[in-house]
Design a protein around this motif. Sequence first.
Motif, PDB file in Angstrom:
ATOM      1  N   THR A 108      30.285  14.033  40.923  1.00 56.78           N
ATOM      2  CA  THR A 108      29.317  14.830  41.180  1.00 56.78           C
ATOM      3  C   THR A 108      30.742  16.440  41.147  1.00 56.78           C
ATOM      4  OG1 THR A 108      30.471  15.318  43.481  1.00 56.78           O
ATOM      5  CG2 THR A 108      28.186  14.191  43.152  1.00 56.78           C
ATOM      6  N   SER A 109      29.885  17.726  41.291  1.00 56.63           N
ATOM      7  CA  SER A 109      31.798  18.729  41.399  1.00 56.63           C
ATOM      8  C   SER A 109      32.157  18.439  42.225  1.00 56.63           C
ATOM      9  CB  SER A 109      30.939  19.811  41.214  1.00 56.63           C
ATOM     10  OG  SER A 109      30.491  20.030  43.033  1.00 56.63           O
ATOM     11  N   GLN A 110      32.710  17.661  43.237  1.00 63.66           N
ATOM     12  CA  GLN A 110      33.928  17.921  44.079  1.00 63.66           C
ATOM     13  C   GLN A 110      34.152  16.185  43.814  1.00 63.66           C
ATOM     14  OE1 GLN A 110      32.358  17.783  48.459  1.00 63.66           O
ATOM     15  NE2 GLN A 110      34.068  17.063  48.666  1.00 63.66           N
ATOM     16  N   ARG A 111      36.319  16.338  43.975  1.00 59.22           N
ATOM     17  CA  ARG A 111      36.763  15.245  43.229  1.00 59.22           C
ATOM     18  C   ARG A 111      36.624  13.644  44.338  1.00 59.22           C
ATOM     19  NH1 ARG A 111      41.693  12.425  43.941  1.00 59.22           N
ATOM     20  NH2 ARG A 111      42.828  11.841  41.817  1.00 59.22           N
ATOM     21  N   ALA A 561      11.962  23.169  41.775  1.00 61.42           N
ATOM     22  CA  ALA A 561      12.949  22.092  42.315  1.00 61.42           C
ATOM     23  C   ALA A 561      13.914  21.506  43.040  1.00 61.42           C
ATOM     24  CB  ALA A 561      14.385  22.781  42.169  1.00 61.42           C
ATOM     25  N   ARG A 562      13.487  22.377  44.705  1.00 63.51           N
ATOM     26  CA  ARG A 562      13.587  21.768  45.571  1.00 63.51           C
ATOM     27  C   ARG A 562      12.974  20.336  45.792  1.00 63.51           C
ATOM     28  NH1 ARG A 562      16.626  22.805  50.288  1.00 63.51           N
ATOM     29  NH2 ARG A 562      17.589  24.641  49.187  1.00 63.51           N
ATOM     30  N   THR A 563      11.865  20.308  45.643  1.00 65.27           N
ATOM     31  CA  THR A 563      11.050  19.068  45.879  1.00 65.27           C
ATOM     32  C   THR A 563      11.354  17.621  45.497  1.00 65.27           C
ATOM     33  OG1 THR A 563       8.680  20.886  46.780  1.00 65.27           O
ATOM     34  CG2 THR A 563       8.481  18.125  46.322  1.00 65.27           C
ATOM     35  N   ILE A 564      11.320  17.663  44.361  1.00 66.78           N
ATOM     36  CA  ILE A 564      12.036  16.859  43.268  1.00 66.78           C
ATOM     37  C   ILE A 564      13.221  16.061  43.058  1.00 66.78           C
ATOM     38  CG2 ILE A 564      12.334  16.754  40.778  1.00 66.78           C
ATOM     39  CD1 ILE A 564      10.846  18.787  39.746  1.00 66.78           C
ATOM     40  N   LEU A 565      14.310  17.477  43.870  1.00 66.11           N
ATOM     41  CA  LEU A 565      15.755  16.744  44.216  1.00 66.11           C
ATOM     42  C   LEU A 565      15.481  15.663  45.402  1.00 66.11           C
ATOM     43  CD1 LEU A 565      18.365  19.962  43.013  1.00 66.11           C
ATOM     44  CD2 LEU A 565      17.724  17.711  42.303  1.00 66.11           C
ATOM     45  N   ARG A 566      14.671  17.033  46.307  1.00 67.25           N
ATOM     46  CA  ARG A 566      14.766  15.882  47.848  1.00 67.25           C
ATOM     47  C   ARG A 566      14.275  14.131  47.938  1.00 67.25           C
ATOM     48  NH1 ARG A 566      11.969  20.111  50.837  1.00 67.25           N
ATOM     49  NH2 ARG A 566       9.830  19.160  50.209  1.00 67.25           N
ATOM     50  N   ASP A 567      12.086  14.539  47.223  1.00 67.81           N
ATOM     51  CA  ASP A 567      11.569  13.737  47.576  1.00 67.81           C
ATOM     52  C   ASP A 567      10.996  12.961  46.224  1.00 67.81           C
ATOM     53  OD1 ASP A 567      11.248  13.819  49.986  1.00 67.81           O
ATOM     54  OD2 ASP A 567      10.139  15.752  50.172  1.00 67.81           O
ATOM     55  N   VAL A 585      18.275  28.508  40.733  1.00 74.77           N
ATOM     56  CA  VAL A 585      19.640  27.416  40.722  1.00 74.77           C
ATOM     57  C   VAL A 585      20.306  27.912  41.783  1.00 74.77           C
ATOM     58  CG1 VAL A 585      20.665  29.197  39.140  1.00 74.77           C
ATOM     59  CG2 VAL A 585      21.676  26.564  39.322  1.00 74.77           C
ATOM     60  N   GLU A 586      21.170  28.909  42.143  1.00 77.85           N
ATOM     61  CA  GLU A 586      21.438  29.527  43.554  1.00 77.85           C
ATOM     62  C   GLU A 586      20.697  28.926  45.008  1.00 77.85           C
ATOM     63  OE1 GLU A 586      17.881  32.390  43.002  1.00 77.85           O
ATOM     64  OE2 GLU A 586      19.594  31.757  41.966  1.00 77.85           O
ATOM     65  N   THR A 587      20.733  28.288  44.792  1.00 76.75           N
ATOM     66  CA  THR A 587      19.314  28.359  46.323  1.00 76.75           C
ATOM     67  C   THR A 587      19.308  26.651  46.722  1.00 76.75           C
ATOM     68  OG1 THR A 587      17.359  27.105  46.268  1.00 76.75           O
ATOM     69  CG2 THR A 587      17.570  29.930  46.329  1.00 76.75           C
ATOM     70  N   LEU A 588      20.470  25.245  45.502  1.00 72.85           N
ATOM     71  CA  LEU A 588      20.456  24.068  45.238  1.00 72.85           C
ATOM     72  C   LEU A 588      21.858  23.369  45.387  1.00 72.85           C
ATOM     73  CD1 LEU A 588      17.971  23.563  42.513  1.00 72.85           C
ATOM     74  CD2 LEU A 588      17.052  23.131  44.692  1.00 72.85           C
ATOM     75  N   ALA A 589      22.643  24.211  45.760  1.00 74.21           N
ATOM     76  CA  ALA A 589      23.895  23.645  46.070  1.00 74.21           C
ATOM     77  C   ALA A 589      23.890  22.784  46.843  1.00 74.21           C
ATOM     78  CB  ALA A 589      24.513  24.856  47.134  1.00 74.21           C
ATOM     79  N   GLU A 590      23.229  22.381  47.659  1.00 75.86           N
ATOM     80  CA  GLU A 590      23.329  20.949  48.488  1.00 75.86           C
ATOM     81  C   GLU A 590      23.102  19.661  47.762  1.00 75.86           C
ATOM     82  OE1 GLU A 590      19.835  20.217  51.824  1.00 75.86           O
ATOM     83  OE2 GLU A 590      19.595  22.081  51.320  1.00 75.86           O
ATOM     84  N   PHE A 591      22.743  20.031  46.270  1.00 69.83           N
ATOM     85  CA  PHE A 591      22.311  18.971  45.478  1.00 69.83           C
ATOM     86  C   PHE A 591      22.940  18.561  44.463  1.00 69.83           C
ATOM     87  CE2 PHE A 591      18.408  20.636  47.432  1.00 69.83           C
ATOM     88  CZ  PHE A 591      17.632  19.403  48.608  1.00 69.83           C
TER      89      PHE A 591
END
Length: 734
Positions: A108-111, A561-567, A585-591
């Motif tokens: 991910t973007s986090q090491r 996009a949120r539905t696809i990423l969550r379920d 895209v600005e609402t999907l940082a948690e994914f």
Amino acid sequence: MAKLNDIQLLRINYLRGPNIWTYRPVLEVWLDLGELEDHPSNMLPGFTDRLTKWLPALVEHHCGVGERGGFLQRLQEGTWCGHVLEHIVIELLNLAGMPTGFGQTRSTSQRGVYRMVFRARDEQVARMALAQGHALIMAAINDEPFDVPTAVARVRTEVDDQYLGPSTACIVTAATDRGIPHIRLNDGNLVQLGYGASQRRIWTAETEFTSAIAEGIASDKDLTKSLLKACGVPIPQGQVVHSPEEAWEAAQDIGLPVAVKPSDGNHGRGVTLDLSKKEDIEAAYHVAYPEGSDVMVESFIPGDEHRLLVVGGKLVAAARGEVVSITGNGRNTVKELIDTQLNSDPRRGYEEEYPLEIIDLATDTKVQLELKRQDLDADSVPAAGRQVVVQRNGNMAVDCTDDVHPEVAYIAQLAAKVVGLDIAGIDMVARDISKPLHTQGGAIVEVNAGPGLLMHLKPAVGAPRPVGQAIAEHLFPVDADDAQSGRIPLVGVAGTRSTSTIARVVAWLLHLSGHHTGLACREGLFLDRRCVEATDCAHWEAAHRLLMNKMVQAAVIESDARTILRDGLAYDRCQVGVVTDMDGVETLAEFDVHEQDQMTKVMRTQVDVVLAEGATVLNAAIAQVADLAPLSDGAVVLYAQDGSLPAIVEHRAKDNGRAVIVKNGRVVLATGTAEHVLGALTDLTFGRNAVVPDIDALLAAVGTAWALDIAPDLIGAGIKTFEPDLAAAFGLRQ
């Protein structure tokens, strides 16, 4: 080396449908390696050796190398522990009897934080495999002991408790091979094959065509025999008795030897054969009594027991039973001989997946009686060479499908038809199944509803039979002109720009074309002209409700996009998939979605599930959306207000591509160079108040209806009669 801290499992998410990873359900695990980010596999002393010793079959994992031993090569060269955990979990699932070939691990973007996914047919099984795999990898890293057999047993127990039984699973697998979707309706074996009005339901080897009357007849052995006899099917003479003394009297009247059985039992429970002595017959009564409502005594038919499976009026498989016996050695007791000579057979087990059951002398009264008839008990020591019969029936282990005489097959098919069962297990006794019954005194002794299929799937001797395929074809016939797929017209609309309006218009047009249409969108859940729920229903659960509804002949489902990423998506494939935009895209940082380019991987999910005979509808005005076109298995319909866009011009020029455009103030349906005017924009307004629609939404809806083969005249008329206001359309109170 100092002990390293555990890998942290930050988030576990079950993606229940097609997703950014694959078409199938997966368990997505967000994990933090912590200090292990600085310790790849080749920097952990002894790690690879311990791991391959515990899980030697890891050599079969190809990994990205693409050949046997590929994963071991990655281990030796150095790979990160998230990737290793993925392969450990997959191998534990393989060892537990749920083969899993798919897995991925991505940074991910986090090491140090990774997303790991693996194929998960059942969420609870997957979670157990993950827990055991997590414990195993940490033990291997820190050079600590680990009990692999116990870990595998825990996963296997979860498989047995949670997953479909083998009979149901073989039918589901056969349906899946045909492209027929399925939905599990309970925690057991009730499964829906297909969607909406095209669905069929199964419960193990019973179907929605299995009548309750036929089931009731089959459970009453005396009634079954009287019906069979009336139709000329050979049966043994018998009668119902109500006491041990009456059983002996009946046996004398019928003629010895006899069989004693429960009148409405199944699976051979409580059945005792070849009885001639009074004390044995009276004892057999007590064995049969707890297994049914009444006890029957009937003439004993000499020969081998056979199980013939009839599906849809056709014989599809046959198995022959074996008399189970042990051989004495003059040293060991009967119980010890049963354990060493019979229960050690790998075909025997307690779980449903084993074709033969473990013989438990302490609880099996039928075996106890059989031994008593031979003047033996569990502690007796048979002389060397003495053959001791342990079980006379219920051990269908030898496939004999190819040996069945045509007349025998006909009799079995007739018996199923007389009782009224679409799927029947016919128990028949015959000396030689390859000869007509009447020449050898054979007979049908039982007709069973919901027969077990395992004996045909895993015979001890002979070839497995495709009984799941036969049942799938019984439910969804295959003929020369049309193979039923269990599908309904299904439209998926993905994006954020006017997607609810698009979904509602398409649902309205499907309704006008004669379909009882279900709609799940942000404005609610609708069944044809009825609003079931006036809340945001653009989610997995609401869509699933539509697909389970037998009234629904067509469905329109909105996602983002949120539905696809969550379920994941609620359906495996669709006839038409629509993508309107790549916004949000600005609402999907948690994914871990931060860049616009990442939206392609998310939104392509809607395109990936379009059937080959279906179509993808794309907004050509957005280049990132239009670029999804090559990913579609089906046709592509582009839409945009500007018909001169390069994407549209190129698409029309190539293979007569279709597009919906605006030209001279009119909506045009273009196929290659041919153009059909649907109507002027000024005329294509919504409802009685002539509401002017968003043009892009209008074009998307028209393109979708066109892809569904709805006639242009009906599309135009439907646009004008569509009511955008929910209160006006459904009589809702605002």
